[in-house]
Design a protein around this motif. Structure first.
Motif, short mmCIF file in Angstrom:
data_model
loop_
_atom_site.label_atom_id
_atom_site.label_comp_id
_atom_site.label_asym_id
_atom_site.label_seq_id
_atom_site.Cartn_x
_atom_site.Cartn_y
_atom_site.Cartn_z
N LEU A 1 -6.62 -7.53 4.16
CA LEU A 1 -5.87 -6.28 4.12
C LEU A 1 -5.30 -5.93 5.49
N HIS A 2 -6.12 -6.10 6.51
CA HIS A 2 -5.65 -5.79 7.87
C HIS A 2 -4.46 -6.67 8.24
N ASP A 3 -4.53 -7.94 7.89
CA ASP A 3 -3.42 -8.85 8.20
C ASP A 3 -2.14 -8.44 7.48
N ARG A 4 -2.28 -8.07 6.20
CA ARG A 4 -1.08 -7.67 5.45
C ARG A 4 -0.53 -6.34 5.97
N ARG B 1 -0.50 -5.26 8.91
CA ARG B 1 0.20 -5.46 10.18
C ARG B 1 1.68 -5.74 9.95
N GLU B 2 2.04 -6.14 8.75
CA GLU B 2 3.44 -6.44 8.43
C GLU B 2 4.20 -5.21 7.93
N VAL B 3 3.52 -4.07 7.89
CA VAL B 3 4.12 -2.85 7.35
C VAL B 3 4.84 -2.10 8.47
N TYR B 4 6.09 -1.76 8.22
CA TYR B 4 6.85 -0.93 9.15
C TYR B 4 6.54 0.55 8.90
N THR C 1 8.71 -4.59 4.19
CA THR C 1 7.48 -3.87 3.88
C THR C 1 7.19 -3.87 2.39
N LEU C 2 8.22 -3.62 1.59
CA LEU C 2 8.03 -3.60 0.14
C LEU C 2 7.61 -4.97 -0.38
N ILE D 1 -0.91 -6.50 -1.03
CA ILE D 1 -1.91 -5.49 -0.72
C ILE D 1 -2.51 -4.95 -2.01
N ARG D 2 -1.66 -4.75 -2.99
CA ARG D 2 -2.12 -4.21 -4.27
C ARG D 2 -3.08 -5.18 -4.96
#
Length: 863
Positions: free
Chosen positions: A329-332, A334-337, A362-363, A369-370
């Motif tokens: 989750l943390h890795d994913r 990190r890709e979120v703007y 991001t989308l 993540i889900r």
């Protein structure tokens, strides 16, 4: 103007001086006037300097194309930049909100509104007392505040810019109309007219700073621009402000400005303290700006409701135990703007194509993540799983329409993907075919004319041309038309080349215009989904904050606290086994854990021990463990059982307010007055060395009176660290009071700190020994030892004399004297020098102050 933003006259002189830029001048029919400019492509750095200097900045841009007008190009104020209304990424701290506040009064209440213009976060509350509003302002730490005509700026801290704004914005009817344009039935949403006035005025101010982009939209003068906003003529609606959260401060643990500073939640207490030496620095392992802001909001407003607290604890517990899932989750994440600020810029029509690509990227991560939450057990994580809307339609729209790596500029083409729009593809085809024809022209003309050095070129002034060197001019065909003569060559065009050039330029220009139209349409379509994007941002932010808390709990051996319901009694339960200070333990090679056992039957602890033994650290660690537990975090301890605390008060550390005309002692008394006035049975009070800013006798009297009042009248759970050892005797008369001390040993005259807390009172303050360790000069230390010995002898003599009455019989009561104790024969004894020396805080005295105190005590002995 051109490549610069220019300032003129007095503004030019000020900006040149502040920004250290060149001051030039310009002359027209009115005379010569100063001028200074900053480059457009680096404007933000200069604007930041102006903001830090206390200025607001109005930015005017060209609002029509130069080619479309025969006179001066029209300009208009397109934005007003102030400390509290920043939206530019370069000027914002990505991991924290930037609030602007508004304060309004109606009858007996003060309304407070807070808005982050960059994210759309919008809050409102109210209170009858200015002090309560000041506490809420301290929580949110706004950069700027607008204050209504009937309100005072007293609740606004000195480091917050107070901005005057038109009083009409605070009118109850007008404010209600402004709110009604954003929210249905604002009267039901808010509590009272004061809140409506504050919220309506704040929205009007946010619209005002947004600026206008069209001629005449906002008026020529500032007053006209404000009027246009207030009368709804400016069309500056902020579509991304979709939610208004009205909250009651009593729903959260209250931390005033003093407690925020003392407990080092967001800033270190020392000027040179490390930025990470704060509670948020310890907790923040978030992967995104969204999560960082949410974590800070949780720290600002710890929960009181055990059900909500437990829901966060459940999520942290599950994420802590599921190591692989947590790390993925943390890795994913990190890709979120920063979705909140992205959708804000998109809604304000200030986003470029790269912003849309950031949203698309991001989308694209959301489904992953889900999926990682698909089999979550706890209700909070299951709710987040459902809230993670991947917005497939928005992502596909951007993916289909925008190229993968678009340019920054949105008016120069190269943004829209091939295949998205047939008309655009046709225009591009025409331009492309024409350019290919020109590319082939050079080879054809060389063959036709026999001129091997012939070249086809292009420049922005003359367009396309055929260049022939002077020795080959005789071979130039008749259909060549001379365009430009150079030193060694001449340039020509042909009728066919001119036609092709017109075709290419026209097609390229129409293609760029079409691309801009399409981009604006796409941006508007995305902006229409603002509420869905904001809900997704909220879910991601919450998940990121929970993952951060779980990561810290796993890495640093935090335990899950047990949250207890209040059992009907008024007191608190704070039961901590092996507690550790979350910040201090990160900066030390080792840390000694300590217990804390506080209940309604043990609610006042008098803590003694020498300086540096750990008294202040111990008290702060108890408060910080309480805060962490109510935030929803696990805590640094072996075990913890707690009832929610409603307010934390602190009187810790010496400081003064010279600018405000208050001494250290006056600051201390002001803070104590607040505690005694506002604390209650569900408050946690930390007191450190109360009464040391005055004489020993006065200080001791104040400390005792405060202790008795807190115990008898307030009933707060209190930790009181003191060097006034007589206070320890007071606990014998107070059933729920007890003593604690930090043990020390002496090894060859040196103090050895164990930092372990134990029941009972300390045997001494070890002030002289601590002074030695601090490097106080030997002569001062040696003299201090002599005085301590003399005082001890005087105490023994006084005790022996006090045991005999005036007739020499033991057990008689001594008579009183205005100057001190009285002997049996009626003679006065000196003031209790020993008590004063024991209370002397040598660790906080300079050598000169120590010598002064010693000289005073010596004179007392000689009197």
């Amino acid at each position: 103007m051109g490549d610069f933003y220019e300032t003129f006259c007095g503004a030019a002189e000020r900006t040149a001086r502040l920004l250290e830029i060149a001051l030039t001048s310009r002359e027209d029919s009115t005379g010569e006037y100063p001028m200074a400019g900053i480059p457009i492509d680096n404007a933000e750095s200069y604007i930041e300097e102006l903001l830090e200097a206390g200025y607001r900045v109005a930015v005017a841009d060209q609002v029509e194309e130069p080619g479309e007008t025969s006179g001066v190009v029209e300009r208009a104020v397109t934005r007003v930049i102030t400390p509290g209304t920043l939206t530019e990424d370069e000027l914002l701290a990505g991991d924290d909100n930037n609030f602007v506040a508004a304060i309004a009064r109606d009858d007996e209440r003060l309304g407070l509104a807070l808005l982050d213009v960059s994210t759309g976060d919008f809050y409102a509350t109210s209170a009858t007392a200015a002090e309560s509003v000041a506490d809420e302002v301290s929580r949110f730490d706004p950069s700027e505040a607008v204050v209504g005509p009937d309100a005072s700026a007293d609740p606004v801290p000195d480091d917050c810019m107070v901005t005057p704004f038109d009083a009409r914005a605070f009118d109850r009817e007008r404010a209600g109309e402004t709110l009604a344009a954003y929210f249905r039935n604002p009267d039901a949403l808010l509590a009272g007219d004061a809140e409506i006035r504050a919220c309506g005025a704040l929205l009007a101010y946010a619209e005002y700073v947004r600026g206008g982009e069209h001629e005449g939209e906002r008026g020529d003068t500032d007053e006209e621009r404000v009027t246009a906003v207030l009368e709804g003529d400016a069309d500056q609606h902020l579509e991304y402000i979709t939610q208004l959260t009205r909250y009651d401060p009593r729903e959260y643990l209250l931390l005033d400005a003093v407690a925020l500073r003392s407990l080092e939640l967001f800033e270190p207490r020392t000027v040179h303290g490390r930025d990470d030496a704060t509670l948020v620095g310890v907790l923040d392992e978030t992967a995104s700006a969204l999560g960082g802001r949410t974590l800070r909001d949780w720290l600002r407003r710890p929960l009181l409701d055990p059900v909500r607290i437990e829901a966060r604890h459940d999520a942290v517990a599950e994420l802590k135990s599921a190591v692989q899932r947590r790390e993925q989750l943390h890795d994913r994440l990190r890709e979120v703007y920063d979705l909140e600020r992205l959708i804000g810029r998109i809604s304000r029509e200030r986003a470029n194509a790269r912003d849309l690509c950031s949203l698309r990227e991001t989308l694209a991560v959301v489904p992953e993540i889900r999926d990682l939450l698909a089999d979550a057990d706890c209700e909070r994580l299951r709710d987040l799983h459902e809230a993670l809307d991947p917005l497939v339609d928005v992502r596909e729209l951007i993916a289909d329409a925008i190229v993968d790596e678009p340019p920054i500029e949105i008016t120069e083409g190269g943004i829209i993907a091939t295949g998205y729009d047939d008309d655009l593809d046709d225009l591009r085809g025409t331009a492309r075919d024409g350019k290919q024809w020109i590319d082939d022209l050079e080879e054809r003309e060389r063959e036709r004319t026999g001129i091997d050095s012939l070249k086809v070129g292009h420049n922005s002034v003359h367009g396309y041309y055929i260049e022939v060197t002077n020795p080959n001019l005789e071979s130039v065909p008749d259909n060549y038309q001379r365009r430009q003569t150079l030193k060694n060559s001449e340039r020509f065009v042909t009728p066919e080349l001119k036609d092709r050039e017109d075709e290419i330029v026209g097609a390229q220009q129409r293609a760029d215009e079409r691309e801009y139209e399409l981009f604006c349409e796409i941006r508007r379509e995305v902006a229409a989904e603002v509420e869905r994007v904001q809900r997704l941002a909220d879910a991601i932010a919450t998940l990121d904050a929970l993952v951060s808390l779980a990561t810290v709990a796993a890495q640093y051996d935090y335990c899950r606290p047990e949250i207890l319901e209040h059992d009907g009694r008024d007191g608190l339960v704070i039961d901590i086994d092996g507690g550790r200070h979350p910040v201090v333990e990160r900066t030390q090679e080792s840390f000694v854990p300590n217990d804390a056992h506080l209940t309604s039957d043990r609610r006042l602890a008098v803590i003694t021990g020498p300086n540096m033994s750990g008294k202040s650290t111990y008290m702060r660690q108890v408060a910080q463990i309480v805060l962490l537990a109510q935030v929803g975090s696990f805590v640094p301890a072996r075990a913890a059982r707690l009832t929610p605390v409603e307010r934390v008060f602190t009187r810790v550390g010496a400081s003064d307010d010279i600018a405000g005309g208050r001494s250290t002692f006056m600051v201390e008394m002001d803070e104590l007055a607040t505690i005694l006035r506002e604390a209650d049975e569900r408050s946690l009070v930390l007191l450190d060395e109360v009464g040391r800013g005055t004489s020993t006798a006065d200080g001791m009297a104040i400390a005792q009176a405060i202790t008795e009042h807190l115990y008898d009248e307030v009933g707060a759970t209190t930790l009181f660290a003191t060097h006034h050892h007589p206070l320890t005797e007071l606990t014998a008369d107070l059933a729920a009071a007890f003593t604690l001390h930090f043990e020390v040993d002496q090894d060859d005259g040196e103090v050895v700190f164990h930092h372990e807390i134990a029941p009972g009172a300390a045997t001494g303050s070890y002030g002289v020994e601590v002074a030695t360790a601090a490097g106080v000069p030997d002569p001062v230390v040696d003299r201090s030892r002599e005085l301590v010995a003399d005082a001890a002898e005087a105490d023994r003599e006084t005790d022996a004399t006090s045991a005999v009455d005036s007739s020499g019989e033991p057990g008689s009561e001594p008579t009183e004297s205005a100057t001190g104790d009285t002997t049996a024969d009626g003679g006065d004894v000196p003031t209790d020098v020993a008590a004063e020396l024991r209370a002397l805080d040598l660790g906080h005295l300079t050598p000169v102050e120590a010598l002064t105190e010693l000289d005073r005590l010596k004179r007392l002995l000689e009197e």
